[in-house]
Design an enzyme around this catalytic site. Sequence first.
Site, PDB file in Angstrom:
ATOM      1  CD  GLU A 165      56.295  63.001  73.606  1.00  0.00           C
ATOM      2  OE1 GLU A 165      56.310  63.504  74.756  1.00  0.00           O
ATOM      3  OE2 GLU A 165      57.304  62.929  72.885  1.00  0.00           O
ATOM      4  CG  PHE A 175      69.138  56.870  71.345  1.00  0.00           C
ATOM      5  CD1 PHE A 175      69.365  57.365  72.625  1.00  0.00           C
ATOM      6  CD2 PHE A 175      68.539  57.712  70.414  1.00  0.00           C
ATOM      7  CE1 PHE A 175      69.014  58.660  72.970  1.00  0.00           C
ATOM      8  CE2 PHE A 175      68.187  59.007  70.754  1.00  0.00           C
ATOM      9  CZ  PHE A 175      68.437  59.482  72.036  1.00  0.00           C
ATOM     10  CD  GLN A 176      64.710  59.199  71.536  1.00  0.00           C
ATOM     11  OE1 GLN A 176      64.332  59.173  70.362  1.00  0.00           O
ATOM     12  NE2 GLN A 176      64.635  60.283  72.296  1.00  0.00           N
ATOM     13  CE  LYS A 180      64.506  56.860  61.025  1.00  0.00           C
ATOM     14  NZ  LYS A 180      65.570  57.672  61.618  1.00  0.00           N
ATOM     15  CG  MET A 217      38.787  65.792  95.670  1.00  0.00           C
ATOM     16  SD  MET A 217      37.154  66.348  96.262  1.00  0.00           S
ATOM     17  CE  MET A 217      36.239  66.484  94.735  1.00  0.00           C
TER      18      MET A 217
END
Lengths: 178, 614
Positions: free
Chosen positions: B69, B131-132, B181, B508
């Site tokens: 993502e 959940f999630q 949802k 760097m």
Amino acid sequence: MPGDSNAPEVTAIIAVLVDNEPGILARVVGLFSGRGYNIESLTVAPVEEGGNLSRINIVTLGTPMVIEQIKAQLGRLVPVRRIADLTAEGPHIAREMALIKVICPHGSGEAGLKRAEALRLADAFRARVIDATTESFIFEMTGATEKLDAFLDLMRPLGLAEISRTGVAAMARGTRVI
Amino acid sequence: MTSHTAAPSSASPPESSQLPQAPGAEVLLRALKDQGVEVVFGYPGGSVLPIYDALFQQNAIRHILVRHEQAAVHAAEGYARSTGKVGCVLVTSGPGATNAVTGLADALMDSIPVVCLTGQVPTHLIGNDAFQEADTTGITRPATKHNYLVKRAGDLAHVVHEAFYVARTGRPGPVVVDLPKDILIGPAPYEPPRATPHPSYRPQTEPDAALIAEAVALMRQARKPVFYTGGGVINAGPEAAALLAELAHATGFPVTSTLMGLGAFPASDPAFLGMLGMHGTYEANMAMYECDLMVAVGVRFDDRVTGRLDAFSPGSRKIQIDIDPSSINKNVPVDVSIIADAGRGLAALLEEWRSAPPGAAPGVDREALTAWWRQIDSWRKVDCLRFEQARAPGAVIKPQYAIQRLATLMAADKRETFIATEVGQHQMWAAQFLKFDRPNHWLTSGGLGTMGYGLPAAMGAQIAHPEALVIDIAGEGSIQMNIQELGTLAQYHLPVKAFILNNQSLGMVRQWQELLHGGRYAESRTTAEPDFVKLADAYGALGLRARSVDELDGVIRTMLESPRMVVCEVAVDPAENCFPMIPSGAAHNEMILGGDRPGVPSFRGVGDPGRALV
């Protein structure tokens, strides 16, 4: 003009009119903590009929450059409608309210003297007794922050047990509105 | 304040009962179409399945399935930066949203317009540790310009429209819309974008005329002026870049640019001093230090630009134009602050500059300006980007040379070219050695400095410009932070070229350890790299490798000529450092230059305060 980062810190009272949406308080508080600004006190409540708008009064401490930055950062928040720097914009009134519990039992001797002294001072400061038992008082007091601080200092040796303060509500004097 | 209805901030919504109803997911897609969305970068999951189901049943919006993502957001940034449109992201709840946070923070720092749609557990489960479930609006609040949680179906369409408006207007930035949802499944009213202005969010784009006059008066008196321009000019659109060139030519002032602003002023123009700041050119930084008037446009006086603040351009009056009032007087106090869109501000300056009839206004002191240019030319003679490249067969490749050859061979390519980078030494060399003449063709992570930005950003640019040549200049360290996106590139046949400078270390970090930490190279060696050629092969890409200077041109040519996705590894000198460098805590006139440069005041070392800075 803001600019000198070594300038002394000043206290500023900033009033913010916001859309009353969930999370707006978290946005404002998160902005202060995330950017390391001070919050001396913060009050918030809906101020419009219907509850669509809320007013947040913030007392903060910073150099003039930081105070300007705070106002600009508040202005970036999408639900912020208006910002007023009451300290900078002219004469204003700033008040807070406190509930003060003093435990000073009724009786003779020193205890009794303390109880009487607490009541006398409350009268002198125009604090109202809103709860009383033989063991205690709760005073309600409204005024400038310094006045509340002074009264609390006097109550400390007399049995000051608990303090609940609202934080500052403030407004410009005269016809000026936010 | 304790209200639990998610009212959008705009007043007087139309009566929902009169509006057409459809499942929330369909209403969402219709709103996206209204907003001109053609591509969504995303990754499915439980809470966003209704949106994926709706996507499946239409053809107007294309979905690009990323592999992580974070990459979806960077791809949307690359898409946005290369097109000027809003990039769109779709991720699921919980880990989908938290993985996107780095990308959002990146877009916030660099002012890139992105709308990120995040799934959320159904409204009745919010707060129950479902959940999630993650507190997405809470987590993303400081990483976005604004965010929304849609709790009522009636708010859905309007919130989506508002999210796009907020993302693209004012100082652009990322906006999250969190979508439970049940809102996506249940019926929701559709409404088109409202014509009424937003009740609170109204960025000022038009400059104040009196301030413009004040600014131009200072410009006419300037003897040693410089334009300091940045990403705000690019965000203001190509017209703003054209106005900048016009104003620079009309005034005869030199121009320097931030990392984010490269391309807003043509690098090939003689008035361009190169990039300024920590790894900017000697002439740009010296001009900033010595100038008597600084005209700052669309910049934020970032610490990578200013160096030590109390020694920043000590003798100059400063004019600043910015659309974000909080960018003015934040780090550096200015004399004239103009709140405006960079393009509108430049147009007003130009008009005011030209308004005075010849002879009526006090003109610029041409003699002083000529002397200023002579001074600048003397700084240019220091040749601060010079490096030594051995040419014998088998000689090790200097990273600067690799980028210089890429630039030269690329210039012969007729295609439109977009360059993305990761973060580190290679990024600074790319900024120093590539010459951008047009805005929106340079994609880099400036503010947040996000390793792993480049490959997905290149992907986003290639999606938007299928015929263009898109190259990600990378280090072997950075590219591995999102190398899984080779899978996405393969899936959509995107011919992105990954040009990896392999110095076997986090260059760097290694450079700072050498300069600031006594050469103790703690954890900056990367000794178990993959075989990038085999890795390319595994993903169906063309793998190339240049080990020595004699192999370089051939490999670059093969890369440019290939119609395929290419992973091109160039083994470069592991000891090379990126110069010039203004060390942390130093001033613009205290640059470290590479090699011997007699007559240039040298840097006196980094003290503890400098070491404490990043």
